[in-house]
Design an enzyme around this catalytic site. Structure first.
Site, PDB file in Angstrom:
ATOM      1  N   CYS A 245       0.961  -1.091   0.166  1.00 61.92           N
ATOM      2  CA  CYS A 245      -0.278   0.170   0.033  1.00 61.92           C
ATOM      3  C   CYS A 245       0.947   1.389   0.269  1.00 61.92           C
ATOM      4  CB  CYS A 245      -1.199  -0.111   1.349  1.00 61.92           C
ATOM      5  SG  CYS A 245      -0.183  -0.123   3.321  1.00 61.92           S
ATOM      6  N   LYS A 247       2.147   2.572   3.207  1.00 57.50           N
ATOM      7  CA  LYS A 247       2.891   2.442   4.161  1.00 57.50           C
ATOM      8  C   LYS A 247       2.940   1.612   4.736  1.00 57.50           C
ATOM      9  CE  LYS A 247      -0.193   6.457   7.123  1.00 57.50           C
ATOM     10  NZ  LYS A 247       0.529   7.470   6.754  1.00 57.50           N
TER      11      LYS A 247
END
Length: 294
Positions: A245, A247
């Site tokens: 994604c 983070k």
């Protein structure tokens, strides 16, 4: 829809409310608020102090991370995690229920769920529907902050649930595992900035925005609906799978959704796009915007 027994990935608000009212929150059952918000929008810790599930403790993702890393929410060391959750009263025998207060229903709780699993803890569940629905359904809240007794937690990292930058780079050529990216379509395609970063995706990744797995009320969709979402994207849950994604947070929604379908071994690329965008060579950052300018 959601399982109510200990050890399941989801628990219902009804089940947890009964446990709270029966006084079962304690050594064997801990409830953790894993909320996090952009500081300019909301203050998660202050909101917890004002209102939370009775007996809950605040799981601070800002504290329980590798602070030496240049990337935002990388996993802490085994000793750091063990010490942190031990101070929250969590032992290896504790059933942990995590939730957050996001307006979607669930946002950061699956990250905490995955962290516990990554460090070898089996009895961990996400509160289906989150705090939003807990309040909406009229379950009890309090401003009283509990002080759990210290516990001993022994952490052992399960590396099968974690992917590194080097492993993701190698996979671009080898295609040993599937990659699902949980960011929005615009960030994935590279047509919108990803929180200030040049956007795009890892070669070979498919896009399933994490909110695809949530109903309009913020609950997890049914197993049948989740399986159909994976099928429509040609993701084979019988084969190796990694999630990424921005983070390493919403990727955990992919891991949770697959877990509900019986796939327990989805790995999360912890650095995700925050790391990839800085370290990968340009040819390994697929962007429609780049192609349109070429």
């Amino acid at each position: 829809m959601a399982p109510k027994v200990l050890g399941s990935a989801l628990v219902t608000a009804k089940w947890l409310s009964e446990a709270v009212r029966a006084g079962r929150v304690g050594t064997s059952l801990r409830v953790l608020d894993a909320s996090w918000y952009p500081p300019e929008e909301r203050n998660a810790r202050q909101e917890f102090k004002e209102r939370h599930i009775p007996g809950a403790s605040f799981f601070d993702i800002e504290e329980c991370r590798d602070k030496s890393s240049p990337y935002t929410f990388m996993l802490p060391s085994e000793s750091h995690f063990a010490d942190y959750v031990g101070r929250l009263g969590v032992s290896n025998d504790t059933h942990v229920v995590v939730y957050d207060g996001d307006k979607l229903g669930t946002f950061y709780a699956p990250r905490a769920w995955w962290m516990f699993r990554a460090f070898g803890h089996k009895e961990v569940s996400v509160l289906n529907g989150g705090f939003k629905n807990w309040v909406k359904e009229g379950h009890p809240v309090t401003a009283e902050v509990s002080q759990p007794a210290l516990a001993v937690f022994k952490a052992k990292l399960n590396r099968a649930l974690l992917k590194t930058f080097e492993e993701m780079m190698h996979n671009v050529g080898s295609l040993r595992f599937q990659v699902v990216d949980s960011r929005t379509e615009g960030w994935f395609r590279g047509t919108e900035l990803d929180q200030g970063l040049e956007s795009g995706h890892i070669p070979g990744a498919v896009n399933i925005p994490f909110h695809s797995f949530l109903t309009e009320t913020g609950h997890e969709k049914s197993i049948e609906e989740i399986q159909q979402i994976f099928r429509e994207k040609n993701v084979d849950l019988s084969k190796p799978l990694a999630a990424t994604c921005h983070k390493g947070v919403t990727a955990c929604h992919i891991a949770l959704a697959a877990y509900l379908c019986g796939k327990r071994d989805v790995a999360v690329y912890d650095g995700s796009w925050s790391e990839w965008s800085h370290r990968a060579p340009p040819r390994y950052k697929v962007s429609e915007l780049k192609r349109s300018k070429a």
